[in-house]
Design an enzyme around this catalytic site. Structure first.
Site: not given
Ligand code: GLA
Length: 728
Positions: A368-369, A477-479, A549
């Site tokens: 992730d990020d 994963k496109w946030d 979330d």
């Protein structure tokens, strides 16, 4: 034939398995609505054409027409503005003389097999279903050569009609579209409840049901994204409709930006529904010869209550919206690094998680990020899509090591964003969405890129592609972690600024399209601070969306069941996370966290290296359950068994395979109540004449559906069970 034209009556009949829609061209060339609802057999089944002639002198009629022909008093498929129909309308277009009057009449029609895709917008497809037919009706403005092409594609087996509108400027002068809704639906009475999915960040898509009242009831977004607050989908449910019975009309807009869905109860006692791009601050300049297409709306009808509406829409989206066969394909069972490590990881930690994943049968690690630029918190580096080698070394090498363990690899991006502290901002401050001279709004320490600019989209395509080519990355994963403000583009003249929000969305869709073309088969998960952009528009590109979330299993019951009103369960991103939950602080049994996450794409969002032996055994069981039940959950029919409009002490829902040979019932006790009596859950959708084996018993479908399964749970909040039913 799903589209019929009965020439001597100028009558169109659109037929699905359990839905009919009919309208006709009247003597004045208006397109008059006749029927949208339960199946009628041929024209004889329809009401006589003049269904409503009530009017007063305050409902004007066109010069040369009769008073009872007033557009204000007719049920219409399409209505203009400032020409006699005072209700919410389909189209308002400004002509060169400054007038916004718009009024369109029937010119011609065309019926063809299949369905065209919209250019640059998400669109449903016929696939290999021969029965899909499309009707296109051309309408022309009464004062100029402005045409509107109304499109109706009939998806017979899913009881769904796809509608959209195209405006074509055949005049010699530019026109400005102020409002162009994707669909208008006139219903003959107002006895409906407006069903919507509303909430906030971490509390998305809680269903609400309110009776329609005089005036307008609406949901909308001006956030530049569909938003956490309202999902662009509504149902009009007859007051007496339940989860299982009664008339329900569903409308889902396939759009991810500013939207409006509104229903008006008007003076003559009818209801009009309109859905489309939000006209607030929207305008679109249409040069001579140019055209503009609206997003699609998916309209369905169910005589089997809200549950029937959901099943229609699930079937439709799985077969005709979600691309590349992903709706039916098993997604890799993954672990996501976010709640496991947040920004605090290095390659050793990631390899540790991947090793544990391999041992437990988890198939993919999603990083992730925090892997790019100089990002160790949320203040920097968005836009700098270059690997932070100090943190994770060479990405290609890392992915090879992870793959060598038998684990696939996925990666997080937030393409539409830019941090002020980034190389990209130093190089291209003009790429930020901003209005010169006005202070900027900051959200989560970040700003938005002007996605309406082709150079921005090209930069993102190149930098993201470079990363995806550099390693074996099988999932993205496109946030999108904030909404749009100061929506203004340097690239457009003042009179075109009303186009920016829609052009932003077109840029987002174009980037998806470009990446999917470059990387066929790439699995993209949509996300926007959880479920802030969970809509049918995104589902036209991504087969799954991180739903919230809020990973607390108890909270997820309402969020996931709410989402399921309009969207298939196979699209709902759901993971098991650690307890106490990072957002609510609540602890829920590990087994229940798994049972609830199974009603979604399934995966983990925790540090697998820290699991106890006992939890590891539960993970192995959950992994086995996922493989065993996936086909029933992802492809079966969903039945919500408890009241999903409120928080209940006890909830249940189920899936039935299409052949009705297998079913899965999930029962969860949210709050344990002492001495709460015998609890039976009555399954739905089984074959009454088939004998099923369940919980060691052999019982007929009929008995199960009338008496139910007795649910016996251990005491304690959050106890749950899954019952598997197999036809003998
Ligand atoms: C959003 C997402 C989370 C996570 C973080 C990363 O909040 O919803 O799942 O990816 O961003 O910053």
């Amino acid at each position: 034939m799903s589209v019929q034209f009965i020439e001597n009556k100028n009558l169109f009949i659109l037929s699905c398995a359990k839905l009919s829609c009919a309208f006709y061209v009247d003597a004045n060339k208006r397109l008059v609505h006749l029927h949208f609802g339960g199946k009628v057999l041929g024209e004889e089944g329809l009401l006589p054409q003049e269904i409503r002639k009530g009017h007063s002198s305050f409902s004007p009629w066109a010069d040369g027409e009769k008073p009872e022909d007033s557009a204000d008093a007719l049920p219409l498929e399409f209505s203009g503005f400032n020409t006699g129909d005072f209700r919410i309308n389909s189209a308002t277009v400004l002509t060169e003389n400054g007038s916004a009057a718009t009024d369109a009449l029937y010119v011609s029609h065309h019926i063809y097999k299949g369905k065209k895709r919209l250019a640059g917008l998400p669109s449903a497809f016929a696939g290999d279903h021969d029965s899909v037919e499309t009707l296109e009706i051309t309408m022309r403005d009464t004062a100029c050569e402005l045409e509107f092409i109304l499109s109706y594609s009939v998806f017979e087996e899913c009881n769904t009609i796809v509608r959209s509108v195209k405006a074509v400027n055949n005049t010699a002068l530019p026109l400005v579209i102020r409002r162009l809704m994707s669909a208008q639906l006139d219903l003959p009475h107002t006895g409906f409840d407006f069903v919507q999915l509303s909430g906030s960040w971490s509390r998305e898509r809680h269903p609400e049901r309110t009776p329609l009242h005089s005036g307008i009831q609406s949901i909308r977004s001006v956030r530049g994204a569909s938003g956490h607050q309202n999902s662009p989908a509504i149902a009009l449910a007859a007051h007496d409709a339940t989860e299982y019975s009664g008339d329900v009309y569903g409308a889902v807009l396939a759009y991810s930006g500013n939207f409006l869905i509104e229903a008006e109860c008007e003076q003559y006692g009818t209801a009009r529904l309109c859905a489309g791009i939000n006209p607030e601050n929207f305008s679109w300049m249409l040069a001579p010869g140019e055209s503009f297409e609206t997003p699609e709306v998916y309209l369905t009808y169910s005589g089997e209550g809200l549950g029937g509406m959901s099943r229609n829409l699930h079937d439709f989206m799985r077969s005709h919206l979600i691309r590349d066969g992903w709706a039916d394909r098993k997604r890799p069972l993954l672990v996501n690094s976010w709640e496991a490590a947040y920004f605090d990881f290095d390659s050793a930690k990631l390899l540790g998680i991947a090793e544990s994943a391999a041992k437990l049968g988890i198939e993919m690690l999603v990083l992730d990020d925090g892997w790019f630029g100089a990002r160790n918190d949320d203040t920097t580096s968005l836009g700098d899509w270059f690997v932070n080698t100090d943190k994770i070394g060479d990405l290609g090498e890392l992915v090879k090591k992870i793959n060598a363990l038998g684990v696939k690899f996925g990666l997080w991006f937030e393409p539409e964003m830019i941090s002020e502290k980034s190389k990209l901002y130093q190089e291209h401050p003009e790429w930020v969405l901003h209005e010169p001279g006005r202070r900027r709004s900051i959200g989560r320490q970040q700003m938005l890129l002007d996605m309406s600019r082709p150079d921005v989209v090209q930069y993102l395509f190149e930098t993201i592609s470079n990363i995806l080519h550099s390693a074996n990355i099988e999932y993205v994963k496109w946030d999108m972690n904030r909404n749009l403000t100061e929506v203004y583009s340097d690239m457009l003249p003042p009179e075109r600024q009303g186009e920016v929000a829609h052009r932003f969305m077109l840029g987002v869709y174009r980037l998806h399209e470009m990446l999917l073309k470059e990387f066929p088969g790439l699995l993209i998960e949509g996300c926007s601070g959880g479920g802030g952009r969970f809509d049918a528009g995104m589902l036209g590109y991504v087969p799954q969306i991180w739903c919230s979330d809020d990973t607390d299993a108890m909270e997820r019951i309402l969020i996931q069941l709410g989402t399921s009103y309009f969207y298939p369960v196979s699209t709902i991103g759901a993971h098991v996370s650690v307890c106490p939950n990072h957002i609510t602080g609540r602890s829920t049994p590990f087994a229940t966290r798994g049972n609830i996450a199974l009603s979604g794409t399934f995966g983990y969002e925790l540090d697998l290296t820290k699991l106890t032996e006992e939890d590891q055994a539960l993970v192995r069981k959950q992994v086995a359950d996922y493989h065993r039940y996936h086909h029933i959950i992802a492809r079966g029919d969903l039945y919500r068994l408890s009241d999903s409009f409120k928080v209940n002490p006890f909830d249940a829902w189920m899936y039935v395979s299409k052949d009705r040979k297998e079913a899965l019932v999930t029962a969860v006790c949210r709050f344990c109540q002492p001495n709460s009596g015998v609890r039976f859950v009555r399954p739905r959708g089984l074959d009454p004449e088939t004998v099923y084996e369940v919980d060691g018993m052999q019982v007929s479908g009929a008995t199960l559906m009338s008496i139910g399964i007795q649910v016996k749970l251990e005491p304690g909040d959050g106890a749950s069970r899954i019952y598997y039913l197999k036809a003998l």
